[in-house]
Write a protein that holds these residues in place. Structure first.
Motif, short mmCIF file in Angstrom:
data_model
loop_
_atom_site.label_atom_id
_atom_site.label_comp_id
_atom_site.label_asym_id
_atom_site.label_seq_id
_atom_site.Cartn_x
_atom_site.Cartn_y
_atom_site.Cartn_z
N ASP A 141 -5.85 -14.24 3.03
CA ASP A 141 -7.17 -13.60 2.98
C ASP A 141 -7.26 -12.42 3.95
O ASP A 141 -7.87 -11.39 3.62
N ALA A 142 -6.67 -12.58 5.14
CA ALA A 142 -6.70 -11.48 6.10
C ALA A 142 -5.85 -10.30 5.63
O ALA A 142 -6.18 -9.14 5.90
N TRP A 143 -4.77 -10.58 4.90
CA TRP A 143 -3.95 -9.50 4.35
C TRP A 143 -4.73 -8.67 3.34
O TRP A 143 -4.66 -7.43 3.35
N LYS A 144 -5.49 -9.32 2.48
CA LYS A 144 -6.30 -8.58 1.51
C LYS A 144 -7.40 -7.79 2.20
O LYS A 144 -7.70 -6.65 1.81
N LEU A 145 -8.01 -8.37 3.24
CA LEU A 145 -9.03 -7.65 3.98
C LEU A 145 -8.45 -6.47 4.75
O LEU A 145 -9.10 -5.42 4.89
N LEU A 146 -7.22 -6.62 5.23
CA LEU A 146 -6.56 -5.52 5.95
C LEU A 146 -6.31 -4.34 5.04
O LEU A 146 -6.54 -3.17 5.41
N ILE A 147 -5.85 -4.60 3.82
CA ILE A 147 -5.60 -3.52 2.87
C ILE A 147 -6.90 -2.82 2.48
O ILE A 147 -6.98 -1.59 2.42
N LYS A 148 -7.94 -3.60 2.26
CA LYS A 148 -9.24 -3.01 1.89
C LYS A 148 -9.80 -2.17 3.03
O LYS A 148 -10.29 -1.05 2.81
N GLY A 149 -9.74 -2.69 4.26
CA GLY A 149 -10.29 -1.94 5.40
C GLY A 149 -9.53 -0.66 5.68
O GLY A 149 -10.14 0.38 5.96
N LEU A 150 -8.20 -0.70 5.62
CA LEU A 150 -7.42 0.51 5.87
C LEU A 150 -7.67 1.57 4.81
O LEU A 150 -7.73 2.77 5.12
N SER A 151 -7.80 1.14 3.56
CA SER A 151 -8.06 2.13 2.50
C SER A 151 -9.41 2.83 2.71
O SER A 151 -9.54 4.02 2.41
N GLN A 152 -10.40 2.11 3.23
CA GLN A 152 -11.70 2.74 3.49
C GLN A 152 -11.65 3.63 4.72
O GLN A 152 -12.25 4.70 4.75
N ASP A 288 -2.00 -5.67 -3.15
CA ASP A 288 -1.04 -4.59 -3.38
C ASP A 288 -1.66 -3.28 -2.92
O ASP A 288 -2.87 -3.06 -3.08
N THR A 289 -0.84 -2.40 -2.37
CA THR A 289 -1.32 -1.11 -1.86
C THR A 289 -1.22 0.00 -2.89
O THR A 289 -1.48 1.16 -2.54
N TYR A 290 -0.86 -0.30 -4.12
CA TYR A 290 -0.70 0.74 -5.12
C TYR A 290 -2.06 1.34 -5.48
O TYR A 290 -2.96 0.64 -5.95
N ARG A 291 -2.23 2.64 -5.21
CA ARG A 291 -3.45 3.40 -5.52
C ARG A 291 -4.69 2.69 -4.99
O ARG A 291 -5.72 2.61 -5.64
N VAL A 292 -4.56 2.16 -3.77
CA VAL A 292 -5.65 1.36 -3.22
C VAL A 292 -6.81 2.25 -2.79
O VAL A 292 -7.98 1.83 -2.84
N CYS A 293 -6.54 3.50 -2.38
CA CYS A 293 -7.62 4.38 -1.95
C CYS A 293 -8.53 4.78 -3.10
O CYS A 293 -9.68 5.18 -2.87
#
Length: 440
Positions: A141-152, A288-293
Motif C-alpha cells: 500500500d505504501a508503494w502505491k501511495l509513493l508512486i501517486k505522491g511522486l507523480s503529483q 506501475d510507473t508507466y505514464r503515471v504523471c
C-alpha cells in the motif's frame, strides 16, 4: 594535600548541558609518598540516565550500583561520508562475509553426505510467515501511495536527468558540477547533458521476474519471455503474502524438503494458472510507473505540503518494510550489474553485460542482495536554495547529498527527520567562489 569538599548543590547541573568534567590522572594513592594529584579538566556533553537524586558525586576507582547515577557521553552524528561508489570493473563485495558462506556450504554438504535433510524454517521451506503478511500489505500500500505522491509532486517540483549518465538533479536548472561519466563526457569536458526528468529518474525502477512457484523450475534463457517482469518490491510483497489476481502465487500447506542441493519434495504438484490480464486493469496501473504523471492531475499549492508529508512517510514505510522482509525472504542480486531476483536462487537468463561477462557466458554472478539494491535511495545533491544560483564544481566539497525522494518532498514543504540531516551537511557554511582560495 587534601581535596576540598564540594557541595552537592553545586553539582545539580541542568539536563543535557555542557559542564566541566574533572578526572584523576593517578590511579593509586599512597600515604607514605608525597602525592600531587594531577587534574584534567574537559568540557563534554553528558546526559543523565537512571537517577532521581539531584547532584550525585561520582567517585573514581569504585564500582557503581544499579540505583546510582550514570553520566554517559552524548553521541552527536553530523557530516557523515557519502556512500561509496563501487567501480564497474570490479565485483561488488559480499554483504555476508565469505568465510560464513563457505562455512554454511560446508555444513550443508556434511548433512547431505550423511543423508540428513536440511532443516528449514518458514519461509525457507516454502511456507508463509504469518507475522510478515501484514508487513507485506503495508509495504504494498505504501508503494502505491509513493508512486501517486511522486507523480503529483513532479508536476510542481522540477527534476532533471542527464541523458548520458545516471545523474539526477532536483532544481529548476541543472547543476554545473563536472562529474559526468557518460560515453561522450570527454567532448563536453565532463559537463552533464540535462533533460527533463521523470518519476523513473527519482524512483529507480528495479524489476524482477514474477514466479508462481519460487521453488519450481528455474528460468532458462530460452524461457525468459514466458515470465512477466514487475517491480522487485512488488514481487517481494507477493511472495510474502500479498494476493494480486493478475499475478497469482502458490501458497503451500506442505513444506519443501531439501537434501543438499536436491529438492526431494516440492509439496505436491500444482499446475500454474494462466489468468487473463488486461492492459487497462486498474490494479496493475496502481503499482506501475508507466505514464503515471498523466493519470494524476497537478495538485494545488495549498495541498502540496500535505502530499509531500504523505509521500515521505510512504517512502520510509517501504524502506523499513523491505528491510524487515529481506531478513526472512531470500533476494538475490548480481555482483556485477543491477539485476535482482526474488527467490531462493537466481535465474539462468544470460543477460549480464557487465565486467567480464564473456567469461561467464552472460550469466549473472548471484549473491545475497542488500536493501539498497532492491530499493535504491538514488542520492542527489542537496539544494539549499532552489531559486539561487546553480551548484558549482569548485564548491563541490561543501555540498551535501540526500535521497532523491527526500529532496523532492523537502522542496515541496515536508519536514524531514534527523536521519537524513548528517549527509546533507547543513551546518557547513557554503563560501563564495572568491573565498575558497582562503580556506585551507
Amino acid at each position: 594535600m587534601g581535596l576540598p569538599l564540594v557541595s552537592s548543590a553545586l553539582l545539580d547541573f541542568p539536563h543535557n548541558r555542557v559542564f566541566p568534567c574533572m578526572e584523576f590522572m593517578g590511579s593509586h594513592l599512597s600515604a607514605s609518598k608525597s602525592y600531587a594529584p594531577a587534574l584534567k579538566f574537559n568540557c563534554q556533553h553528558f546526559h543523565k540516565v537512571g537517577s532521581t537524586l539531584p547532584g550525585v558525586i561520582l567517585c573514581a576507582n569504585r564500582k557503581f550500583r544499579g540505583d546510582e547515577a550514570v553520566w554517559k557521553r552524548e553521541q552527536l552524528t553530523q557530516n557523515v561520508d557519502f556512500p561509496p561508489k563501487f567501480p564497474k570493473k570490479k565485483k561488488k563485495p559480499y554483504p555476508i562475509p565469505f568465510k560464513e558462506i563457505k562455512h554454511a556450504a560446508r555444513t550443508d554438504w556434511k548433512l547431505a553426505h550423511m543423508g540428513i535433510e536440511k532443516p528449514l524454517e518458514p519461509p525457507k521451506n516454502g511456507l508463509l510467515v504469518p507475522d510478515l503478511v501484514p508487513v507485506a500489505y503495508g509495504v504494498f500500500d505504501a508503494w502505491k501511495l509513493l508512486i501517486k505522491g511522486l507523480s503529483q509532486l513532479l508536476h510542481v517540483i522540477p527534476a532533471h536527468g542527464c541523458s548520458e549518465c545516471s545523474e539526477v538533479h532536483v532544481a529548476p536548472i541543472g547543476h554545473c558540477i563536472l562529474d559526468c561519466e557518460g560515453p561522450t563526457s570527454s567532448q563536453r569536458h565532463s559537463s552533464h547533458a540535462w533533460v527533463k526528468g521523470s518519476i523513473n529518474d527519482i524512483l529507480v525502477p528495479i524489476e524482477s521476474y514474477h514466479l508462481f512457484d519460487p521453488f519450481g523450475r528455474r528460468i532458462k534463457h530460452q524461457t525468459r519471455f514466458e515470465y512477466d517482469r514487475i517491480p522487485a518490491v512488488v514481487e517481494l510483497c507477493i511472495q510474502a503474502g500479498v494476493d494480486i489476481p493478475e499475478y497469482p502465487s502458490r501458497r503451500r500447506t506442505n513444506p519443501v524438503r531439501i537434501l543438499g542441493r536436491k529438492i526431494l519434495d516440492r509439496g505436491g504438484h500444482i499446475e500454474e494458472p494462466k489468468p487473463w490480464r488486461s492492459a487497462e486493469s486498474s490494479s496493475l496501473l496502481d503499482f506501475d510507473t508507466y505514464r503515471v504523471c498523466e493519470r494524476f492531475p497537478r495538485p494545488s499549492l495549498a495541498d502540496l505540503p500535505k502530499i509531500a508529508e504523505e509521500t515521505l512517510y510512504a517512502y520510509e514505510t517501504v524502506r523499513k518494510g523491505v528491510r524487515k522482509l529481506m531478513k526472512k525472504y531470500t533476494v538475490k542480486a548480481c555482483g556485477y550489474c543491477s539485476e535482482v531476483h526474488v527467490g531462493p536462487w537466481g535465474h539462468n537468463a544470460k543477460l549480464c553485460g557487465a565486467f567480464k561477462h564473456q567469461w561467464r557466458d552472460g550469466k549473472h554472478g548471484w549473491q545475497d542482495a542488500t536493501v539498497d539494491e532492491v530499493f535504491p535511495p538514488n542520492y542527489v545533491w542537496h539544494v539549499r536554495d532552489p531559486s539561487g544560483p546553480p551548484l558549482r564544481s569548485s564548491l563541490k566539497r561543501y555540498y551535501g547529498k540526500t535521497p532523491a525522494v527526500v529532496e523532492v518532498c523537502m522542496q515541496a514543504g515536508a519536514k524531514i527527520s534527523d536521519e537524513y540531516k548528517p549527509m546533507m551537511r547543513l551546518d557547513i557554511v557554503i563560501p563564495d567562489s572568491d573565498e575558497t582560495r582562503m580556506i585551507i
